[in-house]
Design a protein around this motif. Structure first.
Motif, PDB file in Angstrom:
ATOM      1  N   ILE A 198       0.648  -1.256   0.145  1.00 28.92           N
ATOM      2  CA  ILE A 198       0.419   0.041   0.265  1.00 28.92           C
ATOM      3  C   ILE A 198       0.653   1.262  -0.426  1.00 28.92           C
ATOM      4  O   ILE A 198       1.420   1.139   0.824  1.00 28.92           O
ATOM      5  CB  ILE A 198      -0.904   0.300   1.455  1.00 28.92           C
ATOM      6  N   LEU A 199       0.014   2.432  -0.721  1.00 30.01           N
ATOM      7  CA  LEU A 199       1.778   3.602  -0.569  1.00 30.01           C
ATOM      8  C   LEU A 199       0.528   4.593  -0.606  1.00 30.01           C
ATOM      9  O   LEU A 199      -0.190   4.966  -1.172  1.00 30.01           O
ATOM     10  CB  LEU A 199       1.950   4.047  -2.344  1.00 30.01           C
ATOM     11  N   PRO A 200       0.525   5.359   0.407  1.00 32.94           N
ATOM     12  CA  PRO A 200      -0.137   6.336   0.966  1.00 32.94           C
ATOM     13  C   PRO A 200       0.305   7.476   0.242  1.00 32.94           C
ATOM     14  O   PRO A 200       1.407   7.605   0.018  1.00 32.94           O
ATOM     15  CB  PRO A 200      -0.008   6.378   2.786  1.00 32.94           C
ATOM     16  N   THR A 262       6.393   3.878   3.627  1.00 26.15           N
ATOM     17  CA  THR A 262       6.007   4.527   4.560  1.00 26.15           C
ATOM     18  C   THR A 262       6.960   6.281   3.504  1.00 26.15           C
ATOM     19  O   THR A 262       6.538   7.606   3.605  1.00 26.15           O
ATOM     20  CB  THR A 262       6.645   4.761   5.373  1.00 26.15           C
ATOM     21  N   LEU A 263       7.941   5.809   2.738  1.00 20.37           N
ATOM     22  CA  LEU A 263       8.265   6.809   2.224  1.00 20.37           C
ATOM     23  C   LEU A 263       9.574   7.013   3.248  1.00 20.37           C
ATOM     24  O   LEU A 263       9.758   9.022   2.951  1.00 20.37           O
ATOM     25  CB  LEU A 263       8.031   7.887   1.138  1.00 20.37           C
ATOM     26  N   ASN A 264       9.647   6.819   4.369  1.00 16.38           N
ATOM     27  CA  ASN A 264      10.421   7.360   5.437  1.00 16.38           C
ATOM     28  C   ASN A 264       8.984   8.952   6.114  1.00 16.38           C
ATOM     29  O   ASN A 264       9.343   9.519   6.675  1.00 16.38           O
ATOM     30  CB  ASN A 264      11.633   7.728   5.365  1.00 16.38           C
ATOM     31  N   ARG A 265       8.197   9.148   5.151  1.00 18.26           N
ATOM     32  CA  ARG A 265       7.024   9.815   5.715  1.00 18.26           C
ATOM     33  C   ARG A 265       6.095   9.353   6.443  1.00 18.26           C
ATOM     34  O   ARG A 265       5.077   8.809   6.247  1.00 18.26           O
ATOM     35  CB  ARG A 265       6.495  10.786   4.517  1.00 18.26           C
ATOM     36  N   LEU A 268       1.169  10.161   7.576  1.00 20.44           N
ATOM     37  CA  LEU A 268      -0.181   9.617   6.261  1.00 20.44           C
ATOM     38  C   LEU A 268       0.001   7.988   6.929  1.00 20.44           C
ATOM     39  O   LEU A 268      -1.466   7.523   7.075  1.00 20.44           O
ATOM     40  CB  LEU A 268      -0.301  10.105   4.970  1.00 20.44           C
ATOM     41  N   THR A 269       0.442   7.637   6.925  1.00 24.23           N
ATOM     42  CA  THR A 269       0.517   5.459   7.268  1.00 24.23           C
ATOM     43  C   THR A 269      -0.341   5.882   8.371  1.00 24.23           C
ATOM     44  O   THR A 269      -0.667   5.363   8.933  1.00 24.23           O
ATOM     45  CB  THR A 269       1.516   5.126   7.407  1.00 24.23           C
ATOM     46  N   ARG A 270       0.150   5.856   9.491  1.00 29.97           N
ATOM     47  CA  ARG A 270       0.017   5.979  10.807  1.00 29.97           C
ATOM     48  C   ARG A 270      -1.883   6.275  10.866  1.00 29.97           C
ATOM     49  O   ARG A 270      -2.288   6.110  11.296  1.00 29.97           O
ATOM     50  CB  ARG A 270       1.008   7.257  12.144  1.00 29.97           C
ATOM     51  N   ASP A 271      -1.830   7.419  10.322  1.00 34.14           N
ATOM     52  CA  ASP A 271      -3.201   8.023  10.594  1.00 34.14           C
ATOM     53  C   ASP A 271      -4.740   7.024   9.778  1.00 34.14           C
ATOM     54  O   ASP A 271      -5.540   6.192   9.783  1.00 34.14           O
ATOM     55  CB  ASP A 271      -3.652   9.891   9.540  1.00 34.14           C
TER      56      ASP A 271
END
Length: 288
Positions: A198-200, A262-265, A268-271
């Motif tokens: 999955i890519l957020p 996550t792209l180290n961001r 958005l993934t956490r949300d």
């Protein structure tokens, strides 16, 4: 809805600031108790040492399972297996075994003269060691180098037959693309776990270019949705909503594990994870 098991992909840092960003990502996502963090491997093996160091440090300081990427690119068989042994010695016993992207911007993969010819050979060699949990890549919309979807699925079956334990897919934008692929794999006799990737979307322009490079279909409605969201300054809201809806549909169809790029961001993934009922259970405190 039962919350899914989750895992997260990060990439190794190339600077001090990037190292802090990686650690911030781990701190933000570790409380969600992921099955593992995976650490990527640069094109042409360009981050080989960085991947080893990041995987080692992340495992040692967090106590969390880490899955290190390992590719066939730019190394002999002996060199590649030496890297695998170093991962094992560092306590990293999960490997995502990949062919890897072509080195130096080449359009096609060319094996190292003394290296593995493809990912199946790499998986076979790692499986013979009997010390690794092996994951592999899968492509719901077919690998760009595959001549057909049938050939794409048969090659995935060869990876499992060679010793792989689980597959993680390339990202996709519509649930039907994964569900159709899952059914096709089952019909081909594949019975090992296939986890959707999955890519957020944190940046639509970048995500779209990435999709084009790896053969992921971009629906026309998605382009229009992001054009409208950018006009209104609501891209983050759109991304969270679309990603949550995608994941919810997959879960409703029996998917019980998700792997996030996550792209180290991490935000958005956490949300999205929280919207799916994956809530923090601990804190990352074992800092070296």
């Amino acid at each position: 809805m039962t919350p899914p098991a989750v895992s997260f992909e990060v990439f190794p840092p190339k600077s001090v600031n990037a190292a802090f960003k990686l650690w911030d990502t781990a701190q933000a996502l570790a409380p969600l108790e992921p099955r593992f963090f995976s650490v990527t491997y640069g094109a042409g093996g360009s981050t080989r040492d960085l991947t080893h160091d990041a995987a080692h440090v992340l495992h040692r300081t967090s106590g969390l399972p880490v899955c290190a990427h390992l590719t066939c690119v730019g190394a002999s068989v002996a060199e590649t297996m030496e890297i695998a042994d170093k991962f094992h010695d560092a306590g990293v016993t999960d490997i995502l075994a990949l062919r890897g992207d072509p080195a130096d911007g080449a359009s096609r993969f060319t094996p190292h003269p003394d290296g593995f010819a493809n990912s199946v050979e790499l998986i076979e060699a790692l499986a013979l060691k009997g010390t690794f949990n092996l994951r592999v890549g899968a492509y719901p919309e077919s690998h760009p180098d595959a001549v057909s979807q049938h050939a794409n699925i048969q090659y995935l079956k060869r990876k499992f037959d060679a010793g792989a334990d689980e597959a993680i897919t390339q990202f996709f934008f519509e649930a039907e693309d994964f569900l159709r692929f899952r059914d096709q794999c089952a019909a081909a006799g594949i019975d090992k776990p296939i986890v959707p990737g999955i890519l957020p979307v944190t940046n639509w322009t970048s995500a779209r270019k990435f999709a084009e490079r790896c053969g992921t279909r971009v629906p026309a409605w998605l382009d229009e949705a992001y054009r409208a969201a950018e006009r209104d300054g609501r891209t983050d809201l759109l991304s969270t909503s679309l990603c949550t809806e995608l994941c919810s549909t997959l879960i409703d169809e029996g998917v019980d594990a998700l792997h996030f790029y996550t792209l180290n961001r991490p935000e958005l993934t956490r949300d999205v994870c929280r919207a799916l009922g994956v809530t923090p259970k601990n804190t990352l405190s074992n800092v070296a």
